[in-house]
Motif scaffolding. Structure first.
Motif, PDB file in Angstrom:
ATOM      1  N   SER A  10       0.827  -1.212   0.000  1.00  0.00           N
ATOM      2  CA  SER A  10       0.000   0.000   0.000  1.00  0.00           C
ATOM      3  C   SER A  10       0.860   1.261   0.000  1.00  0.00           C
ATOM      4  O   SER A  10       0.344   2.366  -0.147  1.00  0.00           O
ATOM      5  CB  SER A  10      -0.941   0.005   1.211  1.00  0.00           C
ATOM      6  OG  SER A  10      -0.187  -0.018   2.407  1.00  0.00           O
ATOM      7  N   LEU A  11       2.174   1.097   0.153  1.00  0.00           N
ATOM      8  CA  LEU A  11       3.084   2.246   0.150  1.00  0.00           C
ATOM      9  C   LEU A  11       3.452   2.630  -1.272  1.00  0.00           C
ATOM     10  O   LEU A  11       3.681   1.769  -2.132  1.00  0.00           O
ATOM     11  CB  LEU A  11       4.359   1.916   0.924  1.00  0.00           C
ATOM     12  CG  LEU A  11       4.188   1.559   2.393  1.00  0.00           C
ATOM     13  CD1 LEU A  11       5.514   1.094   2.969  1.00  0.00           C
ATOM     14  CD2 LEU A  11       3.633   2.736   3.169  1.00  0.00           C
ATOM     15  N   SER A  12       3.580   3.912  -1.506  1.00  0.00           N
ATOM     16  CA  SER A  12       4.054   4.377  -2.813  1.00  0.00           C
ATOM     17  C   SER A  12       5.563   4.168  -2.905  1.00  0.00           C
ATOM     18  O   SER A  12       6.236   3.951  -1.883  1.00  0.00           O
ATOM     19  CB  SER A  12       3.736   5.866  -2.985  1.00  0.00           C
ATOM     20  OG  SER A  12       4.556   6.640  -2.119  1.00  0.00           O
ATOM     21  N   ALA A  13       6.097   4.248  -4.104  1.00  0.00           N
ATOM     22  CA  ALA A  13       7.544   4.119  -4.294  1.00  0.00           C
ATOM     23  C   ALA A  13       8.281   5.204  -3.504  1.00  0.00           C
ATOM     24  O   ALA A  13       9.323   4.949  -2.903  1.00  0.00           O
ATOM     25  CB  ALA A  13       7.886   4.201  -5.780  1.00  0.00           C
ATOM     26  N   LYS A  14       7.717   6.389  -3.481  1.00  0.00           N
ATOM     27  CA  LYS A  14       8.315   7.501  -2.729  1.00  0.00           C
ATOM     28  C   LYS A  14       8.343   7.186  -1.234  1.00  0.00           C
ATOM     29  O   LYS A  14       9.362   7.387  -0.560  1.00  0.00           O
ATOM     30  CB  LYS A  14       7.538   8.787  -2.990  1.00  0.00           C
ATOM     31  CG  LYS A  14       8.188  10.033  -2.431  1.00  0.00           C
ATOM     32  CD  LYS A  14       7.319  11.275  -2.574  1.00  0.00           C
ATOM     33  CE  LYS A  14       7.120  11.680  -3.995  1.00  0.00           C
ATOM     34  NZ  LYS A  14       6.438  12.993  -4.134  1.00  0.00           N
ATOM     35  N   GLU A  15       7.250   6.663  -0.715  1.00  0.00           N
ATOM     36  CA  GLU A  15       7.190   6.315   0.706  1.00  0.00           C
ATOM     37  C   GLU A  15       8.177   5.202   1.054  1.00  0.00           C
ATOM     38  O   GLU A  15       8.828   5.247   2.102  1.00  0.00           O
ATOM     39  CB  GLU A  15       5.767   5.885   1.085  1.00  0.00           C
ATOM     40  CG  GLU A  15       4.773   7.025   1.056  1.00  0.00           C
ATOM     41  CD  GLU A  15       3.323   6.569   1.129  1.00  0.00           C
ATOM     42  OE1 GLU A  15       2.508   7.347   1.655  1.00  0.00           O
ATOM     43  OE2 GLU A  15       2.998   5.458   0.650  1.00  0.00           O
ATOM     44  N   ARG A  16       8.301   4.207   0.173  1.00  0.00           N
ATOM     45  CA  ARG A  16       9.269   3.130   0.416  1.00  0.00           C
ATOM     46  C   ARG A  16      10.687   3.678   0.472  1.00  0.00           C
ATOM     47  O   ARG A  16      11.488   3.261   1.311  1.00  0.00           O
ATOM     48  CB  ARG A  16       9.152   2.050  -0.668  1.00  0.00           C
ATOM     49  CG  ARG A  16       7.911   1.186  -0.513  1.00  0.00           C
ATOM     50  CD  ARG A  16       7.929  -0.043  -1.395  1.00  0.00           C
ATOM     51  NE  ARG A  16       8.251   0.213  -2.785  1.00  0.00           N
ATOM     52  CZ  ARG A  16       7.368   0.468  -3.742  1.00  0.00           C
ATOM     53  NH1 ARG A  16       6.087   0.493  -3.463  1.00  0.00           N
ATOM     54  NH2 ARG A  16       7.758   0.685  -4.977  1.00  0.00           N
ATOM     55  N   GLU A  17      11.004   4.631  -0.392  1.00  0.00           N
ATOM     56  CA  GLU A  17      12.355   5.196  -0.388  1.00  0.00           C
ATOM     57  C   GLU A  17      12.616   6.040   0.853  1.00  0.00           C
ATOM     58  O   GLU A  17      13.737   6.058   1.361  1.00  0.00           O
ATOM     59  CB  GLU A  17      12.634   5.973  -1.669  1.00  0.00           C
ATOM     60  CG  GLU A  17      12.800   5.085  -2.899  1.00  0.00           C
ATOM     61  CD  GLU A  17      13.765   3.934  -2.687  1.00  0.00           C
ATOM     62  OE1 GLU A  17      14.830   4.113  -2.052  1.00  0.00           O
ATOM     63  OE2 GLU A  17      13.461   2.833  -3.151  1.00  0.00           O
ATOM     64  N   VAL A  18      11.592   6.718   1.368  1.00  0.00           N
ATOM     65  CA  VAL A  18      11.755   7.453   2.626  1.00  0.00           C
ATOM     66  C   VAL A  18      12.109   6.474   3.741  1.00  0.00           C
ATOM     67  O   VAL A  18      13.022   6.707   4.541  1.00  0.00           O
ATOM     68  CB  VAL A  18      10.483   8.265   2.973  1.00  0.00           C
ATOM     69  CG1 VAL A  18      10.549   8.802   4.398  1.00  0.00           C
ATOM     70  CG2 VAL A  18      10.296   9.408   1.982  1.00  0.00           C
ATOM     71  N   GLY A  49      15.322   7.599  -4.530  1.00  0.00           N
ATOM     72  CA  GLY A  49      14.320   8.545  -4.048  1.00  0.00           C
ATOM     73  C   GLY A  49      14.093   9.669  -5.040  1.00  0.00           C
ATOM     74  O   GLY A  49      12.948  10.031  -5.338  1.00  0.00           O
ATOM     75  N   LYS A  50      15.177  10.217  -5.568  1.00  0.00           N
ATOM     76  CA  LYS A  50      15.054  11.278  -6.575  1.00  0.00           C
ATOM     77  C   LYS A  50      14.329  10.765  -7.813  1.00  0.00           C
ATOM     78  O   LYS A  50      13.504  11.466  -8.400  1.00  0.00           O
ATOM     79  CB  LYS A  50      16.434  11.818  -6.948  1.00  0.00           C
ATOM     80  CG  LYS A  50      17.058  12.675  -5.870  1.00  0.00           C
ATOM     81  CD  LYS A  50      18.439  13.159  -6.284  1.00  0.00           C
ATOM     82  CE  LYS A  50      19.088  13.973  -5.193  1.00  0.00           C
ATOM     83  NZ  LYS A  50      20.445  14.399  -5.566  1.00  0.00           N
ATOM     84  N   MET A  51      14.635   9.519  -8.206  1.00  0.00           N
ATOM     85  CA  MET A  51      13.969   8.939  -9.369  1.00  0.00           C
ATOM     86  C   MET A  51      12.465   8.763  -9.118  1.00  0.00           C
ATOM     87  O   MET A  51      11.685   8.729 -10.075  1.00  0.00           O
ATOM     88  CB  MET A  51      14.592   7.569  -9.702  1.00  0.00           C
ATOM     89  CG  MET A  51      16.002   7.660 -10.260  1.00  0.00           C
ATOM     90  SD  MET A  51      16.828   6.057 -10.395  1.00  0.00           S
ATOM     91  CE  MET A  51      15.763   5.166 -11.483  1.00  0.00           C
ATOM     92  N   ASN A  52      12.079   8.674  -7.856  1.00  0.00           N
ATOM     93  CA  ASN A  52      10.668   8.491  -7.497  1.00  0.00           C
ATOM     94  C   ASN A  52      10.018   9.765  -6.973  1.00  0.00           C
ATOM     95  O   ASN A  52       8.957   9.708  -6.341  1.00  0.00           O
ATOM     96  CB  ASN A  52      10.548   7.360  -6.467  1.00  0.00           C
ATOM     97  CG  ASN A  52      10.723   6.004  -7.120  1.00  0.00           C
ATOM     98  OD1 ASN A  52       9.865   5.584  -7.890  1.00  0.00           O
ATOM     99  ND2 ASN A  52      11.814   5.342  -6.843  1.00  0.00           N
TER     100      ASN A  52
END
Length: 96
Positions: free
Chosen positions: A56-64, A86-89
Motif C-alpha cells: 500500500s506504500l508508494s515508491a516515494k514512501e518506500r524510499e523514505v 528517491g530522486k527517481m521516485n
C-alpha cells in the motif's frame, strides 16, 4: 568476521546473468547487494520478487523508509543508492 564477495556478471549463473542484464538496463548498474545475493541460484530472484511485491506504500514512501533505515544503520552505500532512487521516485532532497 565473514566477508561475502560481490560477484560480477561473468561469475554468476545464466539465470542470474539475465537478472543482472535487466538490472543494468533499468538502473544503469547492478547494486552490490544484488551481486552478493547472486551467490545463490534463487536468492536474488526471491529477494527481487519480495521487494517488488504489492504494497500500500508508494515508491516515494518506500524510499523514505529505506533512507531512514540506511541512516540508522549508518550505511553510506545504502544512503547513496536510496538517495538516487528517491530522486527517481520524486523525492526532493534538502541540503542543510
Amino acid at each position: 568476521m565473514t566477508t561475502i564477495n560481490v560477484l560480477e556478471r561473468e561469475e554468476v549463473s545464466p539465470k542470474n546473468q539475465a537478472i543482472f542484464d535487466d538490472l543494468k538496463g533499468k538502473l544503469g548498474f547492478v547494486p552490490n547487494l544484488y551481486g552478493a545475493y547472486a551467490h545463490s541460484e534463487t536468492a536474488l530472484e526471491n529477494y527481487l520478487t519480495f521487494s517488488g511485491s504489492k504494497t500500500s506504500l508508494s515508491a516515494k514512501e518506500r524510499e523514505v523508509i529505506n533512507l531512514a533505515v540506511s541512516e540508522v544503520n549508518q550505511c553510506f552505500y545504502c544512503l547513496s543508492a536510496h538517495t538516487v532512487l528517491g530522486k527517481m521516485n520524486g523525492l526532493q532532497m534538502i541540503k542543510y
